[in-house]
Design a protein around this motif. Structure first.
Motif, short mmCIF file in Angstrom:
data_model
loop_
_atom_site.label_atom_id
_atom_site.label_comp_id
_atom_site.label_asym_id
_atom_site.label_seq_id
_atom_site.Cartn_x
_atom_site.Cartn_y
_atom_site.Cartn_z
N UNK A 32 -20.73 -6.05 10.22
CA UNK A 32 -19.38 -5.83 9.69
C UNK A 32 -19.15 -4.33 9.53
N UNK A 33 -18.13 -3.78 10.18
CA UNK A 33 -17.85 -2.35 10.01
C UNK A 33 -17.22 -2.11 8.63
N UNK A 34 -17.39 -0.90 8.11
CA UNK A 34 -16.77 -0.57 6.83
C UNK A 34 -15.26 -0.65 6.95
N UNK A 35 -14.66 -1.13 5.88
CA UNK A 35 -13.22 -1.39 5.89
C UNK A 35 -12.62 -0.71 4.66
N UNK A 36 -11.29 -0.53 4.66
CA UNK A 36 -10.65 0.01 3.46
C UNK A 36 -10.74 -0.99 2.31
N UNK A 37 -11.03 -2.25 2.61
CA UNK A 37 -11.28 -3.27 1.58
C UNK A 37 -12.73 -3.13 1.13
N UNK A 53 -4.29 4.56 6.05
CA UNK A 53 -5.58 4.49 5.36
C UNK A 53 -6.71 4.24 6.36
N UNK A 54 -6.47 3.34 7.32
CA UNK A 54 -7.51 3.01 8.30
C UNK A 54 -7.92 4.23 9.12
N UNK A 55 -6.92 5.04 9.49
CA UNK A 55 -7.24 6.25 10.28
C UNK A 55 -7.99 7.27 9.43
N UNK A 56 -7.61 7.41 8.17
CA UNK A 56 -8.34 8.33 7.26
C UNK A 56 -9.80 7.89 7.15
N UNK A 84 -6.55 16.28 7.53
CA UNK A 84 -6.40 14.85 7.83
C UNK A 84 -6.15 14.07 6.55
N UNK A 85 -6.93 14.39 5.50
CA UNK A 85 -6.87 13.63 4.25
C UNK A 85 -5.49 13.72 3.59
N UNK A 86 -4.86 14.89 3.67
CA UNK A 86 -3.59 15.10 2.98
C UNK A 86 -2.38 14.76 3.86
N UNK A 87 -2.65 14.29 5.08
CA UNK A 87 -1.54 13.95 5.98
C UNK A 87 -1.03 12.54 5.66
N UNK A 88 -0.02 12.10 6.42
CA UNK A 88 0.58 10.79 6.16
C UNK A 88 0.03 9.70 7.08
N UNK A 89 -1.13 9.93 7.70
CA UNK A 89 -1.67 8.89 8.59
C UNK A 89 -2.14 7.70 7.76
N UNK A 123 -10.06 8.41 -2.02
CA UNK A 123 -9.28 9.38 -2.82
C UNK A 123 -7.93 9.64 -2.14
N UNK A 124 -7.91 9.51 -0.81
CA UNK A 124 -6.74 9.96 -0.05
C UNK A 124 -5.93 8.81 0.55
N UNK A 125 -6.20 7.57 0.11
CA UNK A 125 -5.41 6.44 0.59
C UNK A 125 -4.00 6.49 -0.02
N UNK A 126 -3.09 5.79 0.62
CA UNK A 126 -1.68 5.83 0.18
C UNK A 126 -1.54 5.40 -1.28
#
Length: 548
Positions: free
Chosen positions: A247-252, A50-53, A43-48, A130-133
């Protein structure tokens, strides 16, 4: 911590303690176990997205045996906790990874099980970053392989004081032992500090901080005139929201931070030594906190009147830090001005890392070429070296520039940068205002991964849009570490030269309402003399100065 203990200078600087916050490290083996036991690599190395990761990582499980240790840590610290990345690549002396991954903060709660849940989510969110775009783009730009990255995590007491539902330190900042923007009688080796009220993320995000050399604390450019002090000092600051909320955890990673106005700190009574007061009747700024009048963040009582020995502490940190590391360093720090029972406060040393120094410039005659043979010339150049492999210039068109369009321009540049990264080509980027500011009124709010293929970045002033040059964020740590040049050009003040009309006459390989890209048949020559802070870009076909 060992370095502080080795150097008795830090024992008692006028009653002020210099120390490291309470800290625990989760080593890289926990990262390995987490990734493998939850089958996350695919999952981490795929192109999905950031939110899905992040969603997949938050659902995964950390080893159960960690939980009692975390609960014991809560008991010892009794304060909010910062969950910071500490990866193998971030610790490299030769490649800059500072500020690429996330740092989350969690509040201190009476319900320790709820606090544990937040901590576990924060750890998983740092792993996910680590695995965000952006991180993947950065890995490509630095020729690193992402599946070789290993992440340790630092759990660290957040420095600060609680004011009702808000938590923040008196001040935080970033210091560098080398100053690429010395002014007046400052020297490059005197170092430079960016200082702000509240959490340090404000500085990292490119907010307006107070910039000064710790060896020249009486000379602060931003407070040298009334206009500059009112226009160019800090007006907002970050605090940790202690309301648990849902508040849920966010990529921010700042999702649970509040960005407040400096006025909001007045009711906390936390500004006393850090602000001056503007008197609109007399049209002057008085050092100190007085009722009424706008509060201006000058740190005058600390820097000029020495109510707290911050400048001498920071000078010692930079001098000793660079001596111990054997090279120029960047440090992060935070502090409280007042300790328990009105005792002197504490300065906390949060982080130190080397600044990677490029090869020295060969030619001392960099600026000898006449203007008409150059595209760009700067008397305020950052970095040093010669680059002769860049054939593209991406520039913001002055004729159609509107600062209200800066967010859209940033998105457009991100797309353009992606095409350069894919082709493994580089470019020169030119535009008005501060590159990378989170305040889009001050400049185009790009992040480093969005301009990672630029080899030279230029801030050009327009007649109707003159912004002070940007300073001291992680963003610029990365620029200098990569050997990416950075010019400030202000032709209206007779400072530097920018021949935009020459570029406008050349055919464009890409043109939009705001941007133009010009490609030359032969590479342009970029030369920067780091010792003198001067640099230029030569028109193609003009021979190198040394070979003239």
């Amino acid at each position: 911590d060992a370095m502080i203990k080795r150097n008795p200078t830090f024992d008692n600087i006028e009653g002020v303690n210099v120390t490291v916050p309470k800290t625990v490290v989760l080593c890289t083996d926990i990262f390995d176990t987490f990734m493998e036991s939850n089958n996350l690599y695919q999952i981490a190395l795929s192109d999905i997205s950031d939110e899905e990761i992040l969603e997949h990582f938050l659902k995964a499980k950390l080893p159960e045996e960690l939980k009692p240790d975390f609960l014991a840590f809560f008991d010892v610290v009794g304060k909010p906790i910062a969950v910071r990345s500490s990866s193998l690549l971030e610790d490299s002396h030769y490649q800059p990874f500072a500020g690429i991954y996330s740092t989350y903060m969690i509040p201190s709660l009476d319900d320790k099980n709820e606090m544990l849940r937040l901590l576990l989510d924060a750890i998983k969110a740092v792993y996910a970053s680590v695995f965000y775009a952006d991180s993947k783009a950065y890995m490509t730009a630095t020729s690193n392989v992402i599946d070789q990255e290993k992440m340790a995590i630092i759990l660290q007491e957040v420095v600060g004081t609680q004011y009702n539902d808000r938590y923040y330190p008196s001040f935080a900042g970033v210091g560098r032992s080398i100053n690429y923007y010395p002014i007046n009688d400052e020297k490059a080796e005197d170092g430079v500090v960016d200082l702000a009220i509240g959490l340090g993320k404000y500085i990292v995000d490119g907010g307006r901080s107070l910039r000064f050399s710790p060896r020249h604390p009486n000379k602060v450019l931003q407070t040298s005139t009334l206009d500059l002090a009112l226009r160019d000092t800090q007006t907002r600051f970050y605090v940790l929201d202690m309301n648990r909320g849902e508040k849920p955890f966010s990529i921010d990673d700042g999702f649970n931070l509040l960005k407040l106005s400096v006025r909001d700190a007045e009711k906390d009574n936390s500004l006393r030594l850090m602000v001056s007061t503007y008197d609109p009747v007399d049209q002057m700024i008085r050092d100190g906190y007085y009722d009424g009048g706008r509060k201006v963040v000058t740190f005058a009582n600390i820097l000029q009147h020495k109510a707290f020995p911050l400048a001498s502490i920071l000078d010692s940190m930079l001098t000793i830090g660079s001596r111990e590391m054997g090279r120029p360093v960047e440090i992060e720090f935070a502090g409280n001005l007042v300790g328990p029972g009105n005792t002197p406060g504490t300065v906390y040393w949060l982080q130190i890392r080397p600044i990677v120094d490029m090869k020295e410039m060969l030619s001392d005659e960099v600026m000898d070429l006449p203007d008409e043979r150059t595209i760009l010339k700067s008397n305020t150049a950052l970095g040093h070296g010669v680059m002769d492999n860049v054939s593209h210039i991406v520039y913001v068109k002055s004729s159609s520039f509107k600062s209200s369009n800066n967010v859209n321009i940033a998105r457009e540049i991100e797309k353009i940068n992606r095409t350069f990264t894919e082709r493994e080509e580089n470019y020169i980027l030119v535009g008005p205002g501060r590159w990378g500011s989170s305040d889009s009124s001050l400049g185009i709010p790009v992040k480093w991964p969005h301009i990672s293929s630029a080899r030279l970045i230029v801030e050009s002033a327009l007649d109707n849009y003159r912004i002070e040059p940007s300073q001291g964020t992680h963003f610029f740590q990365n620029l200098t570490s990569f050997g990416v040049g950075y010019f400030t050009v202000n032709t209206f003040a007779g400072d530097g030269y920018y021949d935009e009309s020459y570029l406008n006459e050349l055919p464009a390989v890409y043109e939009s309402e705001s941007l133009r890209i010009v490609k030359f048949d032969a590479p342009v020559l970029i030369e920067i003399n780091g010792r003198k802070g001067k640099g230029l870009v030569t028109k193609p076909g003009v021979e190198q100065i040394e070979n003239k």
